[in-house]
Structure formats: structure tokens, C-alpha cells
Design a protein around this motif. Structure first.
Motif, PDB file in Angstrom:
ATOM      1  N   GLU A 126       6.360   6.106  -6.384  1.00 34.34           N
ATOM      2  CA  GLU A 126       7.498   6.314  -7.270  1.00 34.34           C
ATOM      3  C   GLU A 126       8.821   6.196  -6.507  1.00 34.34           C
ATOM      4  O   GLU A 126       9.782   5.612  -7.015  1.00 34.34           O
ATOM      5  N   ALA A 127       8.866   6.725  -5.293  1.00 33.94           N
ATOM      6  CA  ALA A 127      10.084   6.648  -4.482  1.00 33.94           C
ATOM      7  C   ALA A 127      10.406   5.190  -4.158  1.00 33.94           C
ATOM      8  O   ALA A 127      11.567   4.770  -4.224  1.00 33.94           O
ATOM      9  N   MET A 128       9.397   4.416  -3.816  1.00 31.82           N
ATOM     10  CA  MET A 128       9.620   3.004  -3.493  1.00 31.82           C
ATOM     11  C   MET A 128      10.074   2.229  -4.735  1.00 31.82           C
ATOM     12  O   MET A 128      10.936   1.366  -4.647  1.00 31.82           O
ATOM     13  N   GLU A 129       9.492   2.557  -5.894  1.00 27.35           N
ATOM     14  CA  GLU A 129       9.908   1.893  -7.132  1.00 27.35           C
ATOM     15  C   GLU A 129      11.368   2.192  -7.444  1.00 27.35           C
ATOM     16  O   GLU A 129      12.122   1.302  -7.846  1.00 27.35           O
ATOM     17  N   ARG A 130      11.786   3.452  -7.245  1.00 25.55           N
ATOM     18  CA  ARG A 130      13.190   3.818  -7.473  1.00 25.55           C
ATOM     19  C   ARG A 130      14.093   3.060  -6.503  1.00 25.55           C
ATOM     20  O   ARG A 130      15.158   2.565  -6.887  1.00 25.55           O
ATOM     21  N   THR A 131      13.667   2.971  -5.249  1.00 24.27           N
ATOM     22  CA  THR A 131      14.456   2.256  -4.243  1.00 24.27           C
ATOM     23  C   THR A 131      14.609   0.790  -4.620  1.00 24.27           C
ATOM     24  O   THR A 131      15.708   0.227  -4.537  1.00 24.27           O
ATOM     25  N   MET A 132      13.527   0.170  -5.058  1.00 27.52           N
ATOM     26  CA  MET A 132      13.585  -1.242  -5.434  1.00 27.52           C
ATOM     27  C   MET A 132      14.504  -1.450  -6.639  1.00 27.52           C
ATOM     28  O   MET A 132      15.265  -2.411  -6.691  1.00 27.52           O
ATOM     29  N   LYS A 133      14.468  -0.512  -7.606  1.00 28.87           N
ATOM     30  CA  LYS A 133      15.356  -0.617  -8.765  1.00 28.87           C
ATOM     31  C   LYS A 133      16.814  -0.508  -8.336  1.00 28.87           C
ATOM     32  O   LYS A 133      17.672  -1.232  -8.841  1.00 28.87           O
ATOM     33  N   THR A 188       0.846  -1.187   0.000  1.00 31.16           N
ATOM     34  CA  THR A 188       0.000   0.000   0.000  1.00 31.16           C
ATOM     35  C   THR A 188       0.884   1.240   0.000  1.00 31.16           C
ATOM     36  O   THR A 188       1.833   1.318   0.768  1.00 31.16           O
ATOM     37  N   TYR A 189       0.570   2.179  -0.868  1.00 33.40           N
ATOM     38  CA  TYR A 189       1.346   3.413  -0.973  1.00 33.40           C
ATOM     39  C   TYR A 189       0.550   4.571  -0.401  1.00 33.40           C
ATOM     40  O   TYR A 189      -0.677   4.619  -0.507  1.00 33.40           O
ATOM     41  N   LEU A 190       1.254   5.522   0.197  1.00 35.48           N
ATOM     42  CA  LEU A 190       0.604   6.690   0.785  1.00 35.48           C
ATOM     43  C   LEU A 190       0.064   7.619  -0.296  1.00 35.48           C
ATOM     44  O   LEU A 190      -1.008   8.188  -0.151  1.00 35.48           O
ATOM     45  N   ASN A 191       0.858   7.780  -1.360  1.00 34.40           N
ATOM     46  CA  ASN A 191       0.459   8.636  -2.478  1.00 34.40           C
ATOM     47  C   ASN A 191       1.344   8.299  -3.681  1.00 34.40           C
ATOM     48  O   ASN A 191       2.176   7.399  -3.609  1.00 34.40           O
ATOM     49  N   GLN A 192       1.173   9.007  -4.763  1.00 36.95           N
ATOM     50  CA  GLN A 192       1.932   8.731  -5.993  1.00 36.95           C
ATOM     51  C   GLN A 192       3.423   8.926  -5.778  1.00 36.95           C
ATOM     52  O   GLN A 192       4.238   8.133  -6.255  1.00 36.95           O
TER      53      GLN A 192
END
Length: 51
Positions: free
Chosen positions: A10-17, A2-6
Motif C-alpha cells: 500500500e505504501a508503494m502504491e501511494r508513492t507511485m500515485k 515483490t512486497y514485504l507485506n500488505q
């Protein structure tokens, strides 16, 4: 997840990458120490800025 907002999504996606890229080419211990030192300095600056 669950994401707090967009922005959070996006920040989590960058971190995972970054994690995936890191696992592909691990740093040597000196580079890793420098990376962690830089992150610590940034965290300290952010903490001081929030006060």
C-alpha cells in the motif's frame, strides 16, 4: 515487484500515485525545495527516534 507485506504494498502504491501526480503538475523550484527540506527534516526525526 515483490512486497514485504500488505503495508509495504500500500505504501508503494501511494508513492507511485504521488509520482504520477507530480509528473502531471511539476512544482516550481521554491515549492520543490520546501518539499525536499520537509522530507529531510522528517528523515532526521525518524533517524533520531530509531536510536
Amino acid at each position: 515487484m515483490t512486497y514485504l507485506n500488505q503495508f509495504h504494498k500500500e505504501a508503494m502504491e501511494r508513492t507511485m500515485k504521488k509520482i504520477v501526480e507530480f509528473k502531471k503538475s511539476p512544482m516550481n523550484s521554491k515549492d520543490f525545495a520546501d518539499y525536499m527540506r520537509r522530507n529531510l527534516e522528517l528523515a532526521k526525526q525518524m533517524e533520531l527516534a530509531s536510536k
